[in-house]
Design a protein around this motif. Sequence first.
Motif, PDB file in Angstrom:
ATOM      1  N   SER A 109      -8.864 -39.932 -11.734  1.00  0.00           N
ATOM      2  CA  SER A 109      -9.688 -40.320 -12.688  1.00  0.00           C
ATOM      3  C   SER A 109     -10.629 -41.633 -12.407  1.00  0.00           C
ATOM      4  O   SER A 109     -10.581 -41.881 -11.162  1.00  0.00           O
ATOM      5  N   GLU A 110     -11.633 -41.966 -13.431  1.00  0.00           N
ATOM      6  CA  GLU A 110     -12.381 -42.991 -13.051  1.00  0.00           C
ATOM      7  C   GLU A 110     -11.605 -44.193 -13.016  1.00  0.00           C
ATOM      8  O   GLU A 110     -12.244 -45.210 -12.434  1.00  0.00           O
ATOM      9  N   GLY A 118      -9.103 -37.896 -16.468  1.00  0.00           N
ATOM     10  CA  GLY A 118     -10.421 -38.049 -15.768  1.00  0.00           C
ATOM     11  C   GLY A 118     -11.410 -37.172 -15.873  1.00  0.00           C
ATOM     12  O   GLY A 118     -11.155 -35.904 -16.013  1.00  0.00           O
ATOM     13  N   TRP A 119     -12.733 -37.539 -16.148  1.00  0.00           N
ATOM     14  CA  TRP A 119     -13.747 -36.708 -16.238  1.00  0.00           C
ATOM     15  C   TRP A 119     -13.541 -35.867 -17.560  1.00  0.00           C
ATOM     16  O   TRP A 119     -13.420 -35.984 -18.587  1.00  0.00           O
ATOM     17  N   ASP A 120     -13.691 -34.456 -17.122  1.00  0.00           N
ATOM     18  CA  ASP A 120     -13.429 -33.398 -17.985  1.00  0.00           C
ATOM     19  C   ASP A 120     -11.926 -32.799 -17.973  1.00  0.00           C
ATOM     20  O   ASP A 120     -11.782 -31.644 -18.315  1.00  0.00           O
ATOM     21  N   VAL A 154     -15.496 -30.434 -13.067  1.00  0.00           N
ATOM     22  CA  VAL A 154     -16.155 -31.898 -12.695  1.00  0.00           C
ATOM     23  C   VAL A 154     -14.667 -32.663 -12.205  1.00  0.00           C
ATOM     24  O   VAL A 154     -14.854 -33.688 -11.189  1.00  0.00           O
ATOM     25  N   ALA A 155     -13.572 -32.678 -13.011  1.00  0.00           N
ATOM     26  CA  ALA A 155     -12.334 -33.429 -12.654  1.00  0.00           C
ATOM     27  C   ALA A 155     -11.733 -33.052 -11.408  1.00  0.00           C
ATOM     28  O   ALA A 155     -11.332 -33.870 -10.497  1.00  0.00           O
ATOM     29  N   GLU A 158     -14.460 -34.129  -8.330  1.00  0.00           N
ATOM     30  CA  GLU A 158     -14.434 -35.863  -8.369  1.00  0.00           C
ATOM     31  C   GLU A 158     -13.241 -36.410  -7.884  1.00  0.00           C
ATOM     32  O   GLU A 158     -12.828 -37.220  -7.129  1.00  0.00           O
TER      33      GLU A 158
END
Length: 293
Positions: A109-110, A118-120, A154-155, A158
């Motif tokens: 995650s961020e 995290g993300w989507d 995206v998850a 990233e």
Amino acid sequence: MAASITTQAQELYVGSYNIRYQNDGDAKAGNAWQQRMPVLCGQILFEHPDIFGAQEVLESQRQDLLKQLTDYDCIGLGRDDGKHAGEHSNIFYDRNKIKLLDHGDFWLSETPEKPGLGWDAACVRICSWGYFKLKGTSLKFYYFNLHMDHVGTVARREGAKLVVQRIKEIAKGKPVVLTGDFNVDQTNEIYGIFTQSGVLDDSFEKAQFRFAENGTFNSWDPELKTASRIDHVFVSPAFTVQRYGVLTNTYWSEAPQQTDTVKGADAPQEINFQKHQKRLPSDHYPVFVRLTF
């Protein structure tokens, strides 16, 4: 002679196994954890990897595995709260062969230092890691294990970048094994984030011998076949990959209303058969890999 002993001593047998989380829906379909757990553990004990990563492990399942796999200890936190809640991406290691030197966890995650989506992503996702020594040798290595999201593209992308970054920061060039359910196969661009990182190779591609008659996800159906491998074992380029296997073992449960004894074709008449239903220990097939360093 001394050189061959050293080489033999630095062999490492590793694996990845998504054991499928325990749930009532599977139980109603005939795939209850308590039914398949002894088979799954028997398979692991027969192969007896030095170390392996498991995914979708609930705390009760972790305890069941440790009771059955008596040579093994494990590391890895629950993804939901950083303690025992939710699924774990545990790393199990044979304490007779492997010594734990350090370990940690981070979230995909961020905010990787604490639990969170995290993300989507549809689910909270965690990566657990350990620093280990192969006893009786000079080999020290890092082992990372994860389960990437099944929904968020995206998850996954990233998350893959984060894992490669963390491997570089934590391992600092030392030998690395990365296992997990990545939810992307070998044709996906996210797979390339790992294989083009400069620090990881796909053990399937490097293997001197492969036994992989199927992909790694089976959707609870032993008659399905796919070329897709979504469960991967990535290794440092310094490792030599001797053998790679996707093990498609099954077991049998009694088929409803099938109680008649039958004889086989061209078989000794002393042998009695009874129709049973073929079942799978998990909806993923495990991957086991023999390495040398």
